[in-house]
Design a protein around this motif. Structure first.
Motif, short mmCIF file in Angstrom:
data_model
loop_
_atom_site.label_atom_id
_atom_site.label_comp_id
_atom_site.label_asym_id
_atom_site.label_seq_id
_atom_site.Cartn_x
_atom_site.Cartn_y
_atom_site.Cartn_z
N ASP A 165 7.39 -51.00 -39.99
CA ASP A 165 7.89 -49.83 -39.97
C ASP A 165 8.30 -49.18 -38.63
O ASP A 165 9.31 -48.85 -38.36
CB ASP A 165 7.25 -48.58 -40.67
N LEU A 166 7.60 -49.39 -37.56
CA LEU A 166 7.65 -49.09 -36.37
C LEU A 166 8.74 -49.96 -35.80
O LEU A 166 9.23 -49.62 -35.05
CB LEU A 166 6.27 -49.25 -35.30
N LEU A 169 12.42 -49.07 -36.16
CA LEU A 169 13.03 -47.92 -35.24
C LEU A 169 13.92 -48.52 -34.06
O LEU A 169 13.89 -49.46 -33.86
CB LEU A 169 11.82 -47.31 -34.55
N ASP A 173 13.81 -46.00 -29.09
CA ASP A 173 12.77 -44.82 -29.65
C ASP A 173 11.25 -45.48 -28.95
O ASP A 173 10.75 -46.60 -29.26
CB ASP A 173 12.58 -45.07 -31.14
N ARG A 176 8.63 -47.52 -30.72
CA ARG A 176 8.69 -48.79 -31.32
C ARG A 176 7.77 -49.95 -30.51
O ARG A 176 7.92 -49.70 -29.10
CB ARG A 176 10.30 -49.17 -31.02
N ARG A 308 5.13 -38.51 -38.13
CA ARG A 308 6.01 -38.64 -39.31
C ARG A 308 6.43 -36.92 -39.35
O ARG A 308 7.51 -36.73 -40.06
CB ARG A 308 5.56 -39.20 -40.55
#
Length: 342
Positions: A165-166, A169, A173, A176, A308
């Motif tokens: 998920d990271l 990005l 970002d 990341r 989040r």
């Protein structure tokens, strides 16, 4: 849902809503307000206010949504382990509002030099509370405390899903991971899996991992027992993972350059004492490296859920990369050495 929480907490509308609950709640608690409501702190994860009353100062807190369970958690703990947390004055669980009585200065504050005796008292008190809370999982989890995975396969899946998920990005970002960080995590997945397996095989019950257990969050409460605040980072997990922060802090404070230095040994002995009627000291001590490694993931979990809750531009620079940094530490050959550059 992302919201600019600091802007919200500084808004007149939010303050009016809080006061509409707080002032009658204080009256219901038998307290008369004698001073203004002062906003002491706004961070992207919470805001804290104080108000003077005829029965002493009251502290009021709202957490970010992912950690709003703290209000209900503290209320639940009060019925299981009395005086473990700051005395509850009022709770609005649906909004995550928590009002507690003032306890004075924490054991570690500006101008104070914490003693090893204070650390011993804190880990011994919290360890016994963990033992008690392990028998009340339903009540604690009903407050909304996140359960951290314990099965080794689930733990490694949690790590890989988070890093995926990271990595998704945008490149600009700051959260990341770099290619190097992603490779370090991939290289350490076996170590994480092994550590999780060691903790599962120990047979120790899951309980409340404070996840920020230090003397700045501890007070000398009624009866001189240690009393705690700031449970918003908590997870339901292996009990010994709560010892990492005290033990790492001691290595910094008292120049214990090895895990079994004099100060750390005293604190470790106190921290495991509540469990020694079932597990011997040697067995518990042997679990510490695995608990240390997995506890780094607990910090990543807390920072991940908080980030989040808000847009990235309100995440303060000091913590914007905390998620991947803690995962890298968990995967490292030596988690403590990995954390030192920060």
């Amino acid at each position: 849902m992302e919201r600019d929480l600091p802007a919200l907490w500084r808004s007149p509308q939010w303050r009016a809503e809080l006061e509409a609950w707080l002032l009658p709640a204080l009256a219901d608690a038998g307290r008369t307000v004698t001073g203004p409501l002062v906003q002491e702190r706004v961070r992207f994860w919470s805001t804290v206010l104080s108000v003077e009353t005829d029965a002493g100062r009251v502290w009021v807190k709202e957490n970010a949504p992912s950690q709003a369970f703290e209000a209900a958690l503290v209320d639940a703990i009060d019925g299981i382990v009395p005086r473990l947390c700051a005395p509850v004055v009022a709770v609005e669980a649906d909004r995550g509002w928590l009002a507690t009585a003032d306890l004075g200065a924490p054991l570690w504050h500006e101008g104070a030099t914490p003693s090893v005796d204070d650390w011993v008292a804190v880990v011994e008190r919290y360890g016994q509370a963990q033992r008690d809370l392990s028998n009340h999982a339903d009540a604690v989890l009903a407050a909304g405390v996140p359960v951290f995975p314990h099965d080794p396969a689930d733990v490694t899946t949690w790590v890989t899903d988070l890093v995926t998920d990271l990595r998704a990005l945008p490149r600009e970002d700051p959260r990341r991971p770099t290619d190097e960080e992603a490779a370090l995590v991939d290289d350490g997945l076996g170590r994480i899996h092994e550590a999780a397996a060691v903790l599962v095989d120990s047979g120790m019950p899951s309980t409340l991992q404070h996840n920020d257990l230090h003397l700045g969050n501890a007070f000398r409460g009624p009866g001189l027992d240690a009393t705690f605040i700031d449970l918003g980072d908590a997870v339901w997990a292996h009990p010994l993972t709560a010892l990492r922060i005290p033990l790492w802090t001691l290595r910094h404070l008292y120049d214990d350059d090895v895990p079994d230095g004099a100060a750390a040994s005293r604190v470790l002995t106190a921290g495991i004492a509540p469990w020694t009627d079932v597990w011997d000291v040697h067995t518990l001590t042997q679990l510490l490296p695995a608990a240390e490694r997995i506890s780094c993931l607990h910090r990543a979990e807390s920072w991940s859920r908080l980030q989040r809750d808000v847009p990235v531009h309100v995440v303060e620079q000091a913590w914007v990369r905390s998620v991947i940094e803690w995962v890298v530490d968990a995967a490292a050959q030596d988690p403590y050495a990995s954390s030192l550059p920060r």
